[in-house]
Design an enzyme around this catalytic site. Structure first.
Site, short mmCIF file in Angstrom:
data_model
loop_
_atom_site.label_atom_id
_atom_site.label_comp_id
_atom_site.label_asym_id
_atom_site.label_seq_id
_atom_site.Cartn_x
_atom_site.Cartn_y
_atom_site.Cartn_z
N ASP A 222 33.49 -0.82 -32.23
CA ASP A 222 33.97 -2.19 -32.01
C ASP A 222 34.84 -2.31 -30.75
O ASP A 222 35.98 -2.81 -30.82
CB ASP A 222 34.81 -2.67 -33.22
CG ASP A 222 34.14 -2.40 -34.56
OD1 ASP A 222 32.91 -2.56 -34.64
OD2 ASP A 222 34.85 -2.05 -35.52
N GLU B 257 29.21 -11.62 -37.62
CA GLU B 257 30.54 -11.09 -37.31
C GLU B 257 30.62 -10.80 -35.82
O GLU B 257 29.68 -11.07 -35.08
CB GLU B 257 30.83 -9.82 -38.13
CG GLU B 257 29.88 -8.67 -37.81
CD GLU B 257 30.05 -7.46 -38.73
OE1 GLU B 257 30.84 -7.50 -39.69
OE2 GLU B 257 29.36 -6.46 -38.50
O1 FUB Z 1 34.29 -1.54 -37.90
C1 FUB Z 1 34.35 -2.29 -39.09
C2 FUB Z 1 33.48 -3.50 -39.00
O2 FUB Z 1 32.15 -3.10 -38.72
C3 FUB Z 1 33.82 -4.45 -37.90
O3 FUB Z 1 34.97 -5.22 -38.13
C4 FUB Z 1 32.56 -5.20 -37.84
O4 FUB Z 1 32.42 -6.05 -36.75
C5 FUB Z 1 31.54 -4.07 -37.87
O5 FUB Z 1 31.37 -3.51 -36.60
#
Ligand code: FUB
Length: 340
Positions: A32, A239
């Site tokens: 991320d 997301e």
């Molecule tokens: O790294 C945890 C979660 O996985 C992140 O917050 C999301 O965007 C996904 O990449």
């Protein structure tokens, strides 16, 4: 000379560009990546993956991260420096588990680290920590941002000096539990034909540690002006929202989650509505796809992750970077990362 129709055709026929980058960090698992340029250097704010032994589930319990490291590079291609632990969950009074994708911003010489984590009731909130150094260490505020919820904060500084936080994520990111405006401990989604759940935006207050307004939904429309639908898994928001601005256009890019792509939409206004444009990054090795986009010395770069270093373990990822290419009309070339 080609007609506009022919030009359009040739853009549509464009093949994805193949990319094959190396992990930027090999002695830690990182994911991320939110990249920023501060004081002429590139700073990367990633999640810090590790093997907690927690089994994989749809809530993402296997992403049980408990601290953040900050990385920097003096320039593109320079050595990546690990600045050590920038924030540990034990130093965040309200946070109990799962420090997910963070972001950072600078204002008047203070650096702000924004991060989601679950509180004692297993509800994701977004916290802030501050430092006088972009590499940290950061000191967390005792409480999360009031009216914050869900995950994946991304703070965008507009050319007029305003800062906006985009955030949210469905499934394990809990956005669906806030549809009524209050938290409901149940995962109910609207019908496939209803408008998809949208990312949230809130302008930040002068103090950078609170919202100046109630979070609003950011609409993402198709080219006919209709909201993308719940059942449109290839295009709808899941997301990892990120916003950058190029030639006065706002580009909102995000992950489609269960279809594993990074796609983008554009608007003339930071609040949207945004119009869906296309795929920026095809699926990478591993379930999640999460990125950031930053301009450095006149070129645009994509920071992303995959699970190549761990041999494909979804919860053990590695950050990477590559140059992002735009067509003359401002559209983004689709990138194809290696998947094995
Ligand atoms: O790294 C945890 C979660 O996985 C992140 O917050 C999301 O965007 C996904 O990449």
């Amino acid at each position: 000379q080609s007609s506009p129709e022919e030009k359009q055709d040739s853009l549509e026929e464009q093949q994805p560009l193949k990319i094959d980058s190396e992990p930027l960090v090999t002695d830690n698992y990182t994911a991320d990546p939110s990249a920023h340029v501060f004081n002429g250097k590139i700073y990367i704010y990633p999640s810090h993956d590790y093997d907690s032994g927690i089994p994989e589930d749809d809530e993402g319990s296997h992403f049980d991260m408990k601290d953040y490291h900050v990385y920097s590079m003096d320039s593109i291609g320079a050595k990546v420096v690990d600045h050590g632990v920038a924030l540990d969950i034990k130093d965040v009074p309200w946070a109990k588990r799962q420090m997910w994708a963070p972001d950072a911003a600078e204002k008047d010489g203070t650096y702000y680290l924004y991060f989601p984590a679950k509180n004692k009731d297993n509800i994701f909130k977004i916290g802030v920590a501050t430092s006088k150094n972009p590499a940290g260490p950061f000191t967390a505020l005792p409480k999360p941002i009031e009216n914050s919820f869900s995950i994946d904060p991304a703070v965008f500084q507009d050319s007029d000096g305003q800062y906006y936080m985009y955030f949210g994520g469905i499934w394990g990111g809990q956005l669906q539990r806030w549809s009524s405006g209050k938290y409901v401990n149940e995962d109910k989604y609207p019908a496939d034909t209803a408008a998809a759940l949208q990312p949230k935006i809130a302008r930040l207050s002068e103090d950078m540690t609170s919202f100046a307004e109630a979070p609003r939904s950011v609409r993402i429309l198709d080219k006919e002006g209709n909201d993308l639908k719940v059942g449109d898994n290839e295009r709808r928001f899941f997301e990892a929202a990120w916003v950058h601005k190029m030639n006065d256009k706002y580009y909102l890019s995000y992950s489609t989650g269960d279809t594993h792509k990074i796609v983008y939409a554009t608007s003339d206004n930071p609040y949207g509505p945004f119009t869906f444009q296309g795929v920026l990054l095809n699926p990478v090795l591993g379930w999640t796809n999460h990125h950031s986009i930053v301009k450095y010395n006149g070129k645009w770069y994509l920071f992303y992750h995959d699970s190549s270093l761990s041999g494909g373990k979804t919860y053990l990822r590695s950050i990477k970077m590559t140059e992002l290419r735009f067509n003359e009309d401002g559209s983004i070339r689709t990138l194809d990362a290696m998947t094995e």
